[in-house]
Scaffold this active site. Structure first.
Site, PDB file in Angstrom:
ATOM      1  CG  HIS A  94      -2.001   0.939   1.664  1.00 24.81           C
ATOM      2  ND1 HIS A  94      -2.709   1.213   1.724  1.00 24.81           N
ATOM      3  CD2 HIS A  94      -1.103   2.784   1.960  1.00 24.81           C
ATOM      4  CE1 HIS A  94      -3.213   2.847   1.567  1.00 24.81           C
ATOM      5  NE2 HIS A  94      -2.112   3.784   2.576  1.00 24.81           N
ATOM      6  CD  GLU A  95       1.778   3.566   3.131  1.00 24.48           C
ATOM      7  OE1 GLU A  95       2.385   4.941   3.090  1.00 24.48           O
ATOM      8  OE2 GLU A  95       1.204   3.438   4.475  1.00 24.48           O
ATOM      9  CG  HIS A 136       0.244   6.137  -0.836  1.00 23.51           C
ATOM     10  ND1 HIS A 136      -0.717   6.946  -0.845  1.00 23.51           N
ATOM     11  CD2 HIS A 136      -0.335   5.936   0.342  1.00 23.51           C
ATOM     12  CE1 HIS A 136      -1.729   6.922  -0.738  1.00 23.51           C
ATOM     13  NE2 HIS A 136      -1.383   5.409   0.548  1.00 23.51           N
ATOM     14  CD  GLU A 196      -5.243   5.786   2.806  1.00 21.98           C
ATOM     15  OE1 GLU A 196      -4.691   5.046   3.925  1.00 21.98           O
ATOM     16  OE2 GLU A 196      -3.596   6.207   2.166  1.00 21.98           O
TER      17      GLU A 196
END
Length: 379
Positions: A141-142, A145, A192
């Site tokens: 997930h990060e 980003h 998100e």
């Protein structure tokens, strides 16, 4: 020193997972993420603030802070996280592995920040809460980003949120700032959803992604929780009730930087069942080297189509009303009255209708929230 994800990639996962060479962030970005970012950039004064803060934000100080007061993930420290980080960068083909730090904080959280180069920070609360596969999805997930370039806007959001608190005592001092903060939060909530998709592409285990979101919502009590029941909460939340609930949902989400956890889980499961996801898994996805040829007009059309489909398919009373208006439905006054009061019966005579004029829309409590909220892991 920043290392390459392709150098001595020694992490061997317990199961075979696909890699996506040259993948563009467009492959997993939620249409609402793109359109919200476009709207943010068009906000009056945003360009001025962005340019000013890009030169003023103490990024070097930020890096020194984590270097001096957190634990840097490496081959010598938190080696299992270092393996996950390198693995995530390898799968998404992110050439430079971002520095990653573990920060002492019981609140489960993670973030990707930085202007020139992204930094990933995870809290001890998150590390202690999640198992290996759940954590792999969060690290992915990060990294998502980072690949999407979200770190810059996240850093500005954190700075402006703190600044707004400091100038709140000045008459009208934080009005302009809060307008930009509100727009940034709206974009970040949508970003998100994109990063959750990136986490699924890295972990390639939907059950682990669901478990992680459930733990963020309810703690380390999986034996007391059920995925189907958790997703049913999202369905109940979306259906709402009447227009008062729709308005309250909007007011509840405005101060937050993250979508509600059940909503994130439902959105991710829905995407995992689409043809778009399957095509990525089959190796058919947009490449980074094609980004320069991407049509902005096509992106606008895709976002507009997504919102139109969302309105048509939504179970939320407010969205249904919007659909009725767009479709030219008759007796809008009656529909508005019935949906706002929960009345549904009585047919148009007005006698004995369940409008209950005494029930005015109530004002929800304005929760006093700091820059970090419960359930915000994987930010």
């Amino acid at each position: 020193m920043t290392e390459s994800s392709h150098e001595s990639h020694e992490n061997v996962p317990s199961r075979q997972r696909r890699r996506f060479p040259g993948i563009s962030s467009r492959a997993y970005e939620h249409p609402a993420d793109r359109s919200a970012l476009v709207a943010l950039r068009k906000l009056t004064g945003f360009d001025t603030v962005f340019k000013a803060l890009s030169g003023l934000l103490p990024e070097r100080s930020l890096r020194l802070l984590f270097l001096s007061d957190s634990v840097r993930v490496s081959d010598a420290q938190f080696t299992h996280l270092n393996g996950m980080l390198r693995d995530a960068c390898y799968i998404l083909d992110l050439e430079k592995v971002p520095p990653m730090y573990v920060n002492q904080d019981p609140q489960p959280n993670a973030m990707c920040i930085g202007l020139d180069e992204p930094i990933i920070v995870v809290t001890t609360g998150l590390v202690e809460l999640l198992d290996e596969e759940e954590m792999r999805a969060v690290v992915g997930h990060e990294v998502g980003h980072a690949l999407s370039g979200h770190a810059v806007y996240r850093t500005i959001l954190l700075f402006l949120t703190n600044l707004a608190l400091k100038v709140a005592w000045i008459p009208l001092g934080n009005v302009a700032i809060m307008a930009i903060v509100t727009a940034l939060r709206e974009w970040f909530r949508k970003s998100e959803l994109s990063a959750d998709r990136a986490g699924l592409l890295v972990g390639q285990d939907l059950r682990a992604s669901m478990r992680g979101l459930m733990k963020i919502a309810g703690g380390n009590h999986l034996h007391e929780m059920n995925v189907d029941a958790f997703l049913a909460q999202a369905d109940e939340y979306e259906k709402g009730g009447d227009l008062r609930d729709s308005v309250l949902k909007i007011l509840n989400v405005l101060p937050r930087s993250h979508p509600f956890t059940t909503v994130r889980a439902a959105e991710l499961k829905k995407w995992s069942e689409t043809r778009d996801y399957q095509r990525i898994m089959d190796g058919h996805y947009p490449r980074r080297d094609e980004d320069k040829d991407t049509s902005v007009t096509d992106a606008f059309k895709e976002s507009a189509s997504h919102y139109a489909d969302s309105v048509r398919g939504s179970k939320d009373p407010l969205m249904k009303l919007v659909g009725d208006i767009a479709g030219g439905a008759g007796d809008l006054g009656g529909k508005l009255r019935d949906k706002f009061t929960g009345g549904g019966g009585g047919a148009g005579t007005g006698k004995g209708s369940a409008t209950d004029g005494s029930q005015e829309p109530r004002n929800p409590e304005d929760p006093e929230q700091g820059p970090q909220e419960p359930g915000s892991a994987g930010s």
